[in-house]
Write an enzyme that holds these catalytic residues in place. Structure first.
Site, PDB file in Angstrom:
ATOM      1  CB  VAL A 119      18.426 -30.803   3.527  1.00  0.00           C
ATOM      2  CG1 VAL A 119      18.984 -29.781   2.562  1.00  0.00           C
ATOM      3  CG2 VAL A 119      17.976 -30.134   4.807  1.00  0.00           C
ATOM      4  NE  ARG A 151      31.538 -27.729   2.104  1.00  0.00           N
ATOM      5  CZ  ARG A 151      30.662 -28.720   2.078  1.00  0.00           C
ATOM      6  NH1 ARG A 151      29.662 -28.725   1.227  1.00  0.00           N
ATOM      7  NH2 ARG A 151      30.779 -29.742   2.901  1.00  0.00           N
ATOM      8  CG  HIS A 168      28.074  -9.572   3.197  1.00  0.00           C
ATOM      9  ND1 HIS A 168      27.361 -10.094   4.241  1.00  0.00           N
ATOM     10  CD2 HIS A 168      28.896  -8.641   3.724  1.00  0.00           C
ATOM     11  CE1 HIS A 168      27.712  -9.497   5.363  1.00  0.00           C
ATOM     12  NE2 HIS A 168      28.645  -8.607   5.078  1.00  0.00           N
ATOM     13  CG  HIS A 175      22.474 -29.250   0.635  1.00  0.00           C
ATOM     14  ND1 HIS A 175      23.723 -28.696   0.653  1.00  0.00           N
ATOM     15  CD2 HIS A 175      22.597 -30.446   1.268  1.00  0.00           C
ATOM     16  CE1 HIS A 175      24.560 -29.509   1.266  1.00  0.00           C
ATOM     17  NE2 HIS A 175      23.910 -30.583   1.642  1.00  0.00           N
TER      18      HIS A 175
HETATM   19  N1  LIG Z   1      22.197 -30.867   5.355  1.00  0.00           N
HETATM   20  C1  LIG Z   1      23.475 -31.102   5.128  1.00  0.00           C
HETATM   21  O1  LIG Z   1      24.209 -30.213   4.676  1.00  0.00           O
HETATM   22  C2  LIG Z   1      24.007 -32.480   5.438  1.00  0.00           C
HETATM   23  C3  LIG Z   1      25.393 -32.716   5.507  1.00  0.00           C
HETATM   24  C4  LIG Z   1      25.822 -34.011   5.818  1.00  0.00           C
HETATM   25  C5  LIG Z   1      24.895 -35.033   6.016  1.00  0.00           C
HETATM   26  N2  LIG Z   1      23.571 -34.764   5.933  1.00  0.00           N
HETATM   27  C6  LIG Z   1      22.546 -35.804   6.127  1.00  0.00           C
HETATM   28  O2  LIG Z   1      22.310 -35.999   7.518  1.00  0.00           O
HETATM   29  C7  LIG Z   1      21.736 -37.299   7.700  1.00  0.00           C
HETATM   30  C8  LIG Z   1      22.479 -38.023   8.794  1.00  0.00           C
HETATM   31  O3  LIG Z   1      23.804 -38.298   8.366  1.00  0.00           O
HETATM   32  P1  LIG Z   1      24.816 -39.088   9.328  1.00  0.00           P
HETATM   33  O4  LIG Z   1      26.127 -39.081   8.636  1.00  0.00           O
HETATM   34  O5  LIG Z   1      24.694 -38.581  10.720  1.00  0.00           O
HETATM   35  O6  LIG Z   1      24.184 -40.572   9.252  1.00  0.00           O
HETATM   36  P2  LIG Z   1      24.322 -41.682  10.361  1.00  0.00           P
HETATM   37  O7  LIG Z   1      23.920 -42.958   9.699  1.00  0.00           O
HETATM   38  O8  LIG Z   1      25.638 -41.603  11.033  1.00  0.00           O
HETATM   39  O9  LIG Z   1      23.208 -41.281  11.446  1.00  0.00           O
HETATM   40  C9  LIG Z   1      21.838 -41.374  11.208  1.00  0.00           C
HETATM   41  C10 LIG Z   1      21.175 -41.687  12.542  1.00  0.00           C
HETATM   42  O10 LIG Z   1      19.760 -41.680  12.342  1.00  0.00           O
HETATM   43  C11 LIG Z   1      19.243 -42.717  13.165  1.00  0.00           C
HETATM   44  N3  LIG Z   1      17.920 -43.107  12.707  1.00  0.00           N
HETATM   45  C12 LIG Z   1      17.580 -43.822  11.594  1.00  0.00           C
HETATM   46  N4  LIG Z   1      16.245 -44.022  11.565  1.00  0.00           N
HETATM   47  C13 LIG Z   1      15.717 -43.405  12.672  1.00  0.00           C
HETATM   48  C14 LIG Z   1      14.410 -43.266  13.181  1.00  0.00           C
HETATM   49  N5  LIG Z   1      13.366 -43.813  12.561  1.00  0.00           N
HETATM   50  N6  LIG Z   1      14.261 -42.594  14.338  1.00  0.00           N
HETATM   51  C15 LIG Z   1      15.309 -42.033  14.982  1.00  0.00           C
HETATM   52  N7  LIG Z   1      16.593 -42.156  14.544  1.00  0.00           N
HETATM   53  C16 LIG Z   1      16.788 -42.817  13.397  1.00  0.00           C
HETATM   54  C17 LIG Z   1      20.263 -43.855  13.050  1.00  0.00           C
HETATM   55  O11 LIG Z   1      20.137 -44.791  14.097  1.00  0.00           O
HETATM   56  C18 LIG Z   1      21.579 -43.072  13.093  1.00  0.00           C
HETATM   57  O12 LIG Z   1      22.088 -42.938  14.413  1.00  0.00           O
HETATM   58  C19 LIG Z   1      21.835 -38.012   6.338  1.00  0.00           C
HETATM   59  O13 LIG Z   1      20.588 -37.928   5.678  1.00  0.00           O
HETATM   60  C20 LIG Z   1      22.878 -37.186   5.601  1.00  0.00           C
HETATM   61  O14 LIG Z   1      22.753 -37.285   4.210  1.00  0.00           O
HETATM   62  C21 LIG Z   1      23.114 -33.520   5.667  1.00  0.00           C
END
Ligand SMILES: NC(=O)c1ccc[n+]([C@@H]2O[C@H](COP(=O)([O-])OP(=O)(O)OC[C@H]3O[C@@H](n4cnc5c(N)ncnc54)[C@H](O)[C@@H]3O)[C@@H](O)[C@H]2O)c1
Length: 313
Positions: A119, A151, A168, A175
């Site tokens: 991220v 967490r 706090h 991340h």
């Molecule tokens: N920031 C955080 O704390 C945190 C926590 C968990 C997951 N994540 C991240 O969030 C992201 C999504 O995770 P997820 O579990 O939902 O994955 P997922 O595979 O379930 O969903 C990803 C979605 O993105 C879509 N996608 C892919 N390419 C695309 C494009 N070019 N245009 C539009 N849509 C597109 C896919 O079709 C899919 O529906 C991952 O990168 C994951 O690592 C971040």
């Protein structure tokens, strides 16, 4: 108020569901390269509306993001077996180079909220693309360590037997593995942690500190090994950040946005306590860490900066 969600897999769809449960905004527009998925998620989530808040939930195209106040970007791919984190970064960076210009073409006034991993690096990339269109980096915000901070607070509060809202405590930096738990700045009920724990008859011996650190830092690995993905915690955290933005709540959150310099590392995006409102990040409040925590934050900033350089931003 319109909120866009680009990428409605586990994370995007759960964030949308959490927004419906909390009543954040008026209309949610779900966009995904997989249009059938977007339509199915919008239909499923809209069936929860009669049991929650009166939001409209629809699937759409980029042009339907016109007028959105916030666009959440959770599009991405997961790590393939044997794939390094840097290779994952390359694949998600390619997706961002395609997605972000399209979002900005239609929702140029929106605050961008990035959730996709890694991220910090993808927020930096999104801000770089936005910057080329004259959009200030303060309007590009990553979820940073908001979940890690939650967490940390939750584990401290259960060790003390008190409501986490009175703890706090902040997790800073990447991340990821190099994140920094700011133990020296924890306060509870207006008192430093040790003083409060002493009054309460509790203590934080090194074993407990190490255990809390491990649980915060490794939570995602443990959840992923049991159910392949994490989405309830991050979905709720994202709904909270969107609520802060949509209602200009002015909350202090450990989100990430590009910083000119942090601990000697220039032009880097890592999480710090930021004042967040309707236009994104309004101010930054780097905490007064102790010597070892500052060293750890510098190391974390260097790791993120190296990853940023690997995608030539
Ligand atoms: N920031 C955080 O704390 C945190 C926590 C968990 C997951 N994540 C991240 O969030 C992201 C999504 O995770 P997820 O579990 O939902 O994955 P997922 O595979 O379930 O969903 C990803 C979605 O993105 C879509 N996608 C892919 N390419 C695309 C494009 N070019 N245009 C539009 N849509 C597109 C896919 O079709 C899919 O529906 C991952 O990168 C994951 O690592 C971040």
């Amino acid at each position: 108020m319109k909120i866009g969600i680009v990428g409605c897999g586990f994370v995007g769809a759960t964030a949308a569901y959490a927004m419906v449960m909390r009543g954040v905004g008026r209309k949610l527009v779900l966009v995904d390269v997989n249009r059938a998925r977007a339509r199915a998620e919008a239909a499923d989530i809209s069936h929860a509306v009669p049991f929650a808040h009166a939001l409209e939930v629809v699937a759409g195209e980029y042009e339907d993001l016109e007028g959105a106040s916030v666009v959440l970007v959770a599009a991405g791919v997961g790590q393939k077996p044997g794939e390094t984190r840097l290779q994952l970064l390359e694949r998600n960076a390619a997706i961002f180079k395609e997605v972000i210009p399209q979002v900005l073409r239609h929702a140029g006034d929106a605050v961008l909220l990035v959730a996709s991993n890694p991220v910090d690096v993808l927020t930096h990339l999104a801000a770089y693309i936005a910057g080329e269109l004259g959009i200030p980096s303060s309007r590009v915000v990553g979820s940073g360590t908001t979940l890690d901070t939650a967490r940390f607070r939750s584990l401290l509060s259960s060790s003390l037997g008190i409501d986490p809202r009175h703890v706090h405590a902040y997790v800073l930096g990447e991340h990821g593995d190099s994140e920094v738990l700011g133990w020296s700045t924890v306060t509870v009920g207006g008192m430093p942690l040790d003083a409060f724990a002493h009054r309460k008859g509790a203590s934080f011996p090194p074993g407990l500190i190490a255990s809390i650190d491990h649980q915060v830092r490794h939570a995602a690995y443990e959840i992923i090994s049991g159910k392949q993905a994490t989405y309830y915690g991050i979905g709720s955290a994202l709904a909270n950040i969107v609520e802060v933005m949509v209602y200009d709540r002015r909350s202090i959150l450990t989100v990430c946005t590009p910083l000119p310099e942090m601990e000697g590392v220039e032009n880097v995006t890592i999480a710090l306590p930021h004042l967040v409102g309707g236009r994104g990040v309004l101010e930054t409040f780097p905490p007064a860490l102790d010597h070892m925590e500052r060293e750890a934050l510098r190391n974390s900033a260097r790791i993120v900066r190296n990853a940023i350089e690997s995608i030539n931003v």
